[in-house]
Design an enzyme around this catalytic site. Structure first.
Site, PDB file in Angstrom:
ATOM      1  N   TYR A  17      -2.246  -1.053  10.509  1.00 21.90           N
ATOM      2  CA  TYR A  17      -2.199  -1.366   9.070  1.00 21.90           C
ATOM      3  C   TYR A  17      -0.895  -0.822   8.453  1.00 21.90           C
ATOM      4  O   TYR A  17      -0.199  -1.528   7.728  1.00 21.90           O
ATOM      5  CB  TYR A  17      -3.425  -0.757   8.383  1.00 21.90           C
ATOM      6  CG  TYR A  17      -3.512  -1.046   6.903  1.00 21.90           C
ATOM      7  CD1 TYR A  17      -3.886  -2.307   6.447  1.00 21.90           C
ATOM      8  CD2 TYR A  17      -3.203  -0.070   5.955  1.00 21.90           C
ATOM      9  CE1 TYR A  17      -3.964  -2.579   5.085  1.00 21.90           C
ATOM     10  CE2 TYR A  17      -3.279  -0.338   4.597  1.00 21.90           C
ATOM     11  CZ  TYR A  17      -3.666  -1.588   4.168  1.00 21.90           C
ATOM     12  OH  TYR A  17      -3.734  -1.864   2.819  1.00 21.90           O
ATOM     13  N   SER A  55       0.873  -1.185   0.000  1.00 20.80           N
ATOM     14  CA  SER A  55       0.000   0.000   0.000  1.00 20.80           C
ATOM     15  C   SER A  55       0.901   1.223   0.000  1.00 20.80           C
ATOM     16  O   SER A  55       2.056   1.141   0.448  1.00 20.80           O
ATOM     17  CB  SER A  55      -0.857  -0.012   1.263  1.00 20.80           C
ATOM     18  OG  SER A  55      -1.443   1.255   1.483  1.00 20.80           O
TER      19      SER A  55
HETATM   20  N1  NAP Z   1      -8.804  -1.498  -0.773  1.00 21.65           N
HETATM   21  C1  NAP Z   1      -7.864  -0.589  -0.615  1.00 21.65           C
HETATM   22  O1  NAP Z   1      -8.150   0.631  -0.493  1.00 21.65           O
HETATM   23  C2  NAP Z   1      -6.406  -0.993  -0.614  1.00 21.65           C
HETATM   24  C3  NAP Z   1      -5.439   0.014  -0.740  1.00 21.65           C
HETATM   25  C4  NAP Z   1      -4.089  -0.342  -0.721  1.00 21.65           C
HETATM   26  C5  NAP Z   1      -3.720  -1.670  -0.580  1.00 21.65           C
HETATM   27  N2  NAP Z   1      -4.697  -2.631  -0.461  1.00 21.65           N
HETATM   28  C6  NAP Z   1      -4.262  -4.027  -0.275  1.00 21.65           C
HETATM   29  O2  NAP Z   1      -4.730  -4.801  -1.349  1.00 21.65           O
HETATM   30  C7  NAP Z   1      -4.895  -6.167  -0.920  1.00 21.65           C
HETATM   31  C8  NAP Z   1      -6.241  -6.686  -1.401  1.00 21.65           C
HETATM   32  O3  NAP Z   1      -7.274  -5.919  -0.834  1.00 21.65           O
HETATM   33  P1  NAP Z   1      -8.674  -5.634  -1.548  1.00 21.65           P
HETATM   34  O4  NAP Z   1      -8.831  -4.160  -1.626  1.00 21.65           O
HETATM   35  O5  NAP Z   1      -8.815  -6.416  -2.787  1.00 21.65           O
HETATM   36  O6  NAP Z   1      -9.661  -6.145  -0.391  1.00 21.65           O
HETATM   37  P2  NAP Z   1     -10.797  -7.263  -0.333  1.00 21.65           P
HETATM   38  O7  NAP Z   1     -11.741  -7.128  -1.472  1.00 21.65           O
HETATM   39  O8  NAP Z   1     -11.343  -7.189   1.046  1.00 21.65           O
HETATM   40  O9  NAP Z   1      -9.975  -8.609  -0.519  1.00 21.65           O
HETATM   41  C9  NAP Z   1      -9.209  -9.160   0.512  1.00 21.65           C
HETATM   42  C10 NAP Z   1      -8.995 -10.630   0.212  1.00 21.65           C
HETATM   43  O10 NAP Z   1      -8.174 -11.175   1.243  1.00 21.65           O
HETATM   44  C11 NAP Z   1      -8.755 -12.398   1.675  1.00 21.65           C
HETATM   45  N3  NAP Z   1      -8.395 -12.646   3.066  1.00 21.65           N
HETATM   46  C12 NAP Z   1      -8.512 -11.837   4.133  1.00 21.65           C
HETATM   47  N4  NAP Z   1      -8.083 -12.446   5.238  1.00 21.65           N
HETATM   48  C13 NAP Z   1      -7.672 -13.693   4.860  1.00 21.65           C
HETATM   49  C14 NAP Z   1      -7.144 -14.808   5.550  1.00 21.65           C
HETATM   50  N5  NAP Z   1      -6.922 -14.762   6.877  1.00 21.65           N
HETATM   51  N6  NAP Z   1      -6.862 -15.933   4.848  1.00 21.65           N
HETATM   52  C15 NAP Z   1      -7.095 -15.995   3.520  1.00 21.65           C
HETATM   53  N7  NAP Z   1      -7.583 -14.960   2.806  1.00 21.65           N
HETATM   54  C16 NAP Z   1      -7.878 -13.826   3.478  1.00 21.65           C
HETATM   55  C17 NAP Z   1     -10.270 -12.208   1.488  1.00 21.65           C
HETATM   56  O11 NAP Z   1     -10.890 -13.467   1.284  1.00 21.65           O
HETATM   57  P3  NAP Z   1     -11.778 -14.271   2.339  1.00 21.65           P
HETATM   58  O12 NAP Z   1     -12.475 -13.260   3.203  1.00 21.65           O
HETATM   59  O13 NAP Z   1     -12.701 -15.072   1.477  1.00 21.65           O
HETATM   60  O14 NAP Z   1     -10.796 -15.121   3.087  1.00 21.65           O
HETATM   61  C18 NAP Z   1     -10.296 -11.431   0.181  1.00 21.65           C
HETATM   62  O15 NAP Z   1     -10.261 -12.306  -0.916  1.00 21.65           O
HETATM   63  C19 NAP Z   1      -4.731  -6.154   0.604  1.00 21.65           C
HETATM   64  O16 NAP Z   1      -3.449  -6.630   0.952  1.00 21.65           O
HETATM   65  C20 NAP Z   1      -4.854  -4.675   0.964  1.00 21.65           C
HETATM   66  O17 NAP Z   1      -4.120  -4.350   2.122  1.00 21.65           O
HETATM   67  C21 NAP Z   1      -6.025  -2.324  -0.484  1.00 21.65           C
END
Ligand code: NAP
Length: 274
Positions: A158, A145
């Protein structure tokens, strides 16, 4: 040298929604076989069943929590039985967050965030390294991030987890260079995904402040491009680049902009004895 998706084998964590889902679909569309990991693997099965089957590319869901060592071993076994122990790409994408002052949080919030965002990807990488060493132009893509470059208030746990991922990625890249394994650090800004629906220990009225957002598809496209070009590091949005470079040039100014009002008397520290 480029990384080629066709006939490759990849592991993507957090593939049931958001960035991980879009990236998994994109890899499969390019004839890569993806081992797609998430707790809600039924979701992966749903969209996988409705997608066009390809000669080699395809998706094998692995259901489970990546913080569980047994689940990580299951991923390694799948690579061994289905792909002769060879892995070309590992995407450490699964992640969680939480919003709120550190002084009002329990130790659980820090523990949970560090387990999912840092310890689990580190340990998954550790057990998959022998498979990556057998891969073609292998890449470890760590989804971090912009908050892993510049920390902001009310997301201390975070930010800490993403700074840890950043530091570990830089170190690992240098260590693995001689083995021909690239470590690609992808740093998105706010992305409109389910991320904000599953914030832990967060007041539902608490909003994440941002100047805009990207779609998960747009982030996945950029991540895919960075993987194929075997880039070391990409900061995706213009706002993210502005935050990071302004911080590097004038950290005192950034500290001033981000400084919060004095804490209220109710902002008492948690004892942690829970
Ligand atoms: N959204 C933002 O604004 C943002 C910004 C910067 C960086 N990011 C990073 O991008 C990445 C993806 O995030 P996203 O935005 O796509 O969020 P998201 O839609 O909430 O996806 C998160 C994914 O992680 C999985 N997950 C969470 N905990 C887990 C666990 N203990 N074991 C296995 N799977 C797990 C969830 O699947 P299940 O719940 O089915 O397990 C889901 O598929 C993350 O690392 C986040 O920090 C996000």
């Amino acid at each position: 040298m480029r990384w080629k998706a066709k006939n490759s084998v990849a592991v993507v964590t957090g593939a049931s929604s958001g960035i991980g889902k879009c990236l998994t679909q994109q890899l499969a569309d390019h004839d890569c076989h993806v081992i797609a990991v998430a707790r809600r693997a039924d979701r992966i099965n749903q969209w996988n069943a409705s997608s066009k089957l390809r000669e080699f590319g395809g998706v094998t869901p692995v259901a489970g929590d990546i913080t569980d060592a047994k689940v990580r071993s299951m991923i390694r076994s799948t690579i061994e039985t289905d792909h002769g122990g060879k892995l070309d790409l590992l995407v450490n994408n699964a992640g969680i967050g939480g919003i709120g002052r550190f002084t009002q949080a329990t130790p659980d919030r820090l523990r949970q965030i560090m387990e999912v965002n840092f310890f689990a990807p580190v340990e998954l990488t550790r057990i998959l390294l022998p498979s990556l060493q057998r891969g073609s132009a292998p890449v470890i893509c760590n989804v971090s991030s912009v908050l892993g470059h510049r920390a902001v208030p009310e997301k201390s746990e975070y930010c800490a987890s993403k700074f840890a991922m950043h530091g570990w990625s830089d170190s690992l890249r240098a260590e693995l260079a001689a083995d021909g394994i690239q470590v690609t650090l992808v740093s998105p800004s706010t992305t409109k995904s389910e991320f904000f629906d599953s914030l832990i220990e967060t007041d539902p009225d608490q909003q994440s402040r941002s100047l805009g957002h990207w779609s998960p598809q747009r982030v996945a496209n950029k991540a895919f491009d960075a993987i194929c070009k075997r880039r070391s590091e990409v900061i995706l949005s213009l706002g993210g680049k502005a935050l990071v470079y302004l911080d590097r040039l004038a950290p005192f100014l950034m500290n001033k902009i981000l400084a919060q009002r004095p804490a209220k008397p109710t902002d008492l520290p948690n004892s942690g004895d829970r």
